[in-house]
Design a protein around this motif. Structure first.
Motif, PDB file in Angstrom:
ATOM      1  N   GLY A 291       0.934  -1.203  -0.061  1.00 55.77           N
ATOM      2  CA  GLY A 291      -0.086  -0.125   0.120  1.00 55.77           C
ATOM      3  C   GLY A 291       0.740   1.343   0.026  1.00 55.77           C
ATOM      4  O   GLY A 291       1.985   1.481  -0.646  1.00 55.77           O
ATOM      5  N   THR A 292       0.563   2.027   0.711  1.00 56.44           N
ATOM      6  CA  THR A 292       1.355   3.288   1.111  1.00 56.44           C
ATOM      7  C   THR A 292       2.345   3.365   1.660  1.00 56.44           C
ATOM      8  O   THR A 292       3.131   4.244   1.895  1.00 56.44           O
ATOM      9  N   GLY A 293       2.666   2.012   2.467  1.00 54.45           N
ATOM     10  CA  GLY A 293       3.808   1.991   3.357  1.00 54.45           C
ATOM     11  C   GLY A 293       3.630   2.474   4.893  1.00 54.45           C
ATOM     12  O   GLY A 293       4.402   2.655   5.712  1.00 54.45           O
ATOM     13  N   SER A 294       2.161   2.867   4.970  1.00 54.11           N
ATOM     14  CA  SER A 294       2.049   3.383   6.308  1.00 54.11           C
ATOM     15  C   SER A 294       1.964   2.145   7.420  1.00 54.11           C
ATOM     16  O   SER A 294       1.985   1.324   7.055  1.00 54.11           O
ATOM     17  N   ARG A 295       2.410   2.688   8.416  1.00 56.89           N
ATOM     18  CA  ARG A 295       2.896   1.867   9.744  1.00 56.89           C
ATOM     19  C   ARG A 295       3.864   0.753   9.423  1.00 56.89           C
ATOM     20  O   ARG A 295       3.899  -0.321  10.005  1.00 56.89           O
ATOM     21  N   GLN A 296       4.874   1.180   8.691  1.00 57.16           N
ATOM     22  CA  GLN A 296       5.879   0.141   8.020  1.00 57.16           C
ATOM     23  C   GLN A 296       7.243   0.932   7.781  1.00 57.16           C
ATOM     24  O   GLN A 296       7.227   2.102   7.671  1.00 57.16           O
ATOM     25  N   THR A 297       8.133   0.291   8.355  1.00 52.59           N
ATOM     26  CA  THR A 297       9.589   0.806   8.315  1.00 52.59           C
ATOM     27  C   THR A 297      10.544  -0.308   8.028  1.00 52.59           C
ATOM     28  O   THR A 297      10.566  -1.354   8.299  1.00 52.59           O
ATOM     29  N   ILE A 298      11.577   0.499   7.599  1.00 52.19           N
ATOM     30  CA  ILE A 298      13.192  -0.656   7.328  1.00 52.19           C
ATOM     31  C   ILE A 298      14.155   0.331   8.274  1.00 52.19           C
ATOM     32  O   ILE A 298      15.336  -0.123   8.054  1.00 52.19           O
ATOM     33  N   ALA A 299      13.878   1.348   9.236  1.00 53.37           N
ATOM     34  CA  ALA A 299      14.735   2.017   9.579  1.00 53.37           C
ATOM     35  C   ALA A 299      15.073   1.412  11.150  1.00 53.37           C
ATOM     36  O   ALA A 299      15.226   1.871  12.010  1.00 53.37           O
ATOM     37  N   VAL A 300      15.758   0.232  10.738  1.00 50.88           N
ATOM     38  CA  VAL A 300      16.218  -0.580  11.798  1.00 50.88           C
ATOM     39  C   VAL A 300      17.191  -0.039  12.675  1.00 50.88           C
ATOM     40  O   VAL A 300      17.253   0.217  13.970  1.00 50.88           O
ATOM     41  N   LYS A 301      18.407   0.591  12.184  1.00 52.37           N
ATOM     42  CA  LYS A 301      19.534   1.249  12.893  1.00 52.37           C
ATOM     43  C   LYS A 301      18.887   2.417  13.464  1.00 52.37           C
ATOM     44  O   LYS A 301      19.662   2.733  14.630  1.00 52.37           O
ATOM     45  N   GLN A 302      18.103   3.226  13.049  1.00 45.36           N
ATOM     46  CA  GLN A 302      17.664   4.388  13.664  1.00 45.36           C
ATOM     47  C   GLN A 302      16.777   4.174  15.004  1.00 45.36           C
ATOM     48  O   GLN A 302      17.004   4.606  15.937  1.00 45.36           O
ATOM     49  N   ILE A 303      15.906   3.044  14.879  1.00 42.98           N
ATOM     50  CA  ILE A 303      15.282   2.459  15.717  1.00 42.98           C
ATOM     51  C   ILE A 303      15.815   2.157  17.058  1.00 42.98           C
ATOM     52  O   ILE A 303      15.465   2.259  18.016  1.00 42.98           O
ATOM     53  N   GLU A 304      16.946   1.247  16.520  1.00 40.89           N
ATOM     54  CA  GLU A 304      17.769   0.577  17.432  1.00 40.89           C
ATOM     55  C   GLU A 304      18.475   1.789  18.459  1.00 40.89           C
ATOM     56  O   GLU A 304      18.599   1.603  19.485  1.00 40.89           O
ATOM     57  N   ALA A 305      18.861   2.821  17.767  1.00 38.24           N
ATOM     58  CA  ALA A 305      19.633   3.881  18.103  1.00 38.24           C
ATOM     59  C   ALA A 305      18.729   4.620  19.159  1.00 38.24           C
ATOM     60  O   ALA A 305      19.012   4.945  20.353  1.00 38.24           O
ATOM     61  N   LEU A 306      17.527   4.907  18.665  1.00 41.09           N
ATOM     62  CA  LEU A 306      16.438   5.534  19.414  1.00 41.09           C
ATOM     63  C   LEU A 306      16.274   5.052  20.909  1.00 41.09           C
ATOM     64  O   LEU A 306      16.365   5.554  21.877  1.00 41.09           O
ATOM     65  N   ILE A 307      15.984   3.479  20.979  1.00 42.75           N
ATOM     66  CA  ILE A 307      15.836   2.784  22.003  1.00 42.75           C
ATOM     67  C   ILE A 307      17.084   2.898  22.989  1.00 42.75           C
ATOM     68  O   ILE A 307      17.068   3.018  24.157  1.00 42.75           O
ATOM     69  N   ASN A 308      18.253   2.879  22.357  1.00 47.85           N
ATOM     70  CA  ASN A 308      19.383   2.822  23.284  1.00 47.85           C
ATOM     71  C   ASN A 308      19.433   4.317  23.913  1.00 47.85           C
ATOM     72  O   ASN A 308      20.073   4.562  25.030  1.00 47.85           O
ATOM     73  N   ARG A 309      19.217   5.319  23.299  1.00 45.43           N
ATOM     74  CA  ARG A 309      19.277   6.617  23.956  1.00 45.43           C
ATOM     75  C   ARG A 309      17.986   7.014  24.735  1.00 45.43           C
ATOM     76  O   ARG A 309      18.369   7.553  25.740  1.00 45.43           O
ATOM     77  N   ARG A 310      17.092   6.396  24.268  1.00 50.09           N
ATOM     78  CA  ARG A 310      15.818   6.888  25.043  1.00 50.09           C
ATOM     79  C   ARG A 310      14.984   5.864  25.987  1.00 50.09           C
ATOM     80  O   ARG A 310      14.047   6.441  26.653  1.00 50.09           O
ATOM     81  N   GLY A 311      15.236   4.629  25.607  1.00 51.03           N
ATOM     82  CA  GLY A 311      14.764   3.607  26.434  1.00 51.03           C
ATOM     83  C   GLY A 311      13.365   2.997  25.656  1.00 51.03           C
ATOM     84  O   GLY A 311      12.967   3.839  24.900  1.00 51.03           O
ATOM     85  N   SER A 312      12.940   2.038  26.100  1.00 54.57           N
ATOM     86  CA  SER A 312      11.902   1.462  25.282  1.00 54.57           C
ATOM     87  C   SER A 312      10.598   2.411  25.402  1.00 54.57           C
ATOM     88  O   SER A 312       9.968   2.527  24.269  1.00 54.57           O
TER      89      SER A 312
END
Length: 284
Positions: free
Chosen positions: A170-191
């Protein structure tokens, strides 16, 4: 001995703690490549790019360039088979070449899917041809806690981490391939905060979620000058209202103010947000 020929010599291990191998030394066997198997739990399907690579190997097959696939024994439906941990393109090329009935393989000690997935990660971590998505899927199969946490955070934010870059629907809504950025986000900010940041984008039904968008929302939800005057719902509404014009405005702002695009995107969204009234600080 020629001047440009040098022997292999050990380096100093001062300050290092050399690791004793936990598994036995690999063995080498000669096998029919058509008897090998691939486990989709940690191995990707062959893409069109992969098929082109396989065709090149077939047309230019040369034992001097051959790198034996890395395999491991496994049980499947009561039978003992060899799974390919690394080198499936080479194995497929050999199986497709009528002049190559047998190939050498290196067999490592990895008795179950988790161990095999970890071996795959070890073989491919520094390989350019293996994407972050593929390593993430392998880490999940290997029961890696960080990979499991990332999947849980995304699931709770109602976001799907795709297995390949070309698998958006579809439009790609609620889908992502940004694994590295999300991993870094969790490491910085917590789950918890990472989930809340991702939810802002997910609820805007914008897709796919990109690393740039995630960084922009993180800035707005964590820096006091922004976070103290807007709510997550206000930010979601601003993203919805601006739609794709935000990127165009952000490009202009980034160029004129000499700031990074992700920061310019954050400022563009912030300008559109409804602002909360800040408390008045009265003089004593």
């Amino acid at each position: 001995m020629q001047d440009n020929i040098r022997p292999i010599a050990p380096i100093s291990v001062a300050g290092l703690v050399p690791m004793a191998p936990e598994t036995g030394m690999p063995i080498c066997e000669v096998v029919d490549p058509t008897t090998l198997h691939v486990d989709p739990a940690y191995q990707r399907n062959v893409s069109e790019k992969g098929l082109r690579q396989i065709r090149r190997i077939i047309e230019g097959f040369d034992w001097a360039k051959f790198k034996p696939p890395v395999c491991a024994y496994a049980e499947c439906d009561g039978l003992t088979i060899l799974k390919v941990l690394d080198g499936q393109h080479t194995a497929i090329a050999a199986a497709s070449n009528p002049h190559v009935p047998l190939i050498p393989v290196m067999i490592v000690d990895a008795e179950n899917t988790i161990a095999q997935a970890r071996a795959f990660i070890g073989q491919n971590t520094d390989r350019l041809g293996v994407t972050t998505l593929q390593l993430h899927q392998a880490a999940l199969a290997a029961a890696d806690e960080d990979a499991q946490t990332l999947e849980l955070v995304c699931t709770r934010a109602n976001i799907k981490v795709l297995k390949a870059t070309n698998s958006y629907t579809g439009t790609g809504s609620r889908q992502t391939i940004a694994v590295k950025q999300i991993e870094a986000l969790i490491n910085r900010r917590g789950s918890k905060l990472a989930r809340e940041i991702l939810e802002v984008l997910a609820n805007a039904e914008r897709g796919p979620l990109t690393a740039t968008q995630i960084k922009a929302v993180e800035l707005l939800m964590t820096e006091p000058e922004y976070a103290d005057v807007i709510t997550p719902d206000d930010l979601t509404n601003a993203i919805v209202d601006l739609l794709f014009t935000a990127e165009d405005e952000a490009k202009i702002f980034a160029a004129s103010h000499k700031v990074t695009f992700w920061r310019a995107l954050a400022i563009t969204w912030f300008r559109k947000c409804k602002k909360r009234r800040q408390p008045v600080v009265r003089a004593a």
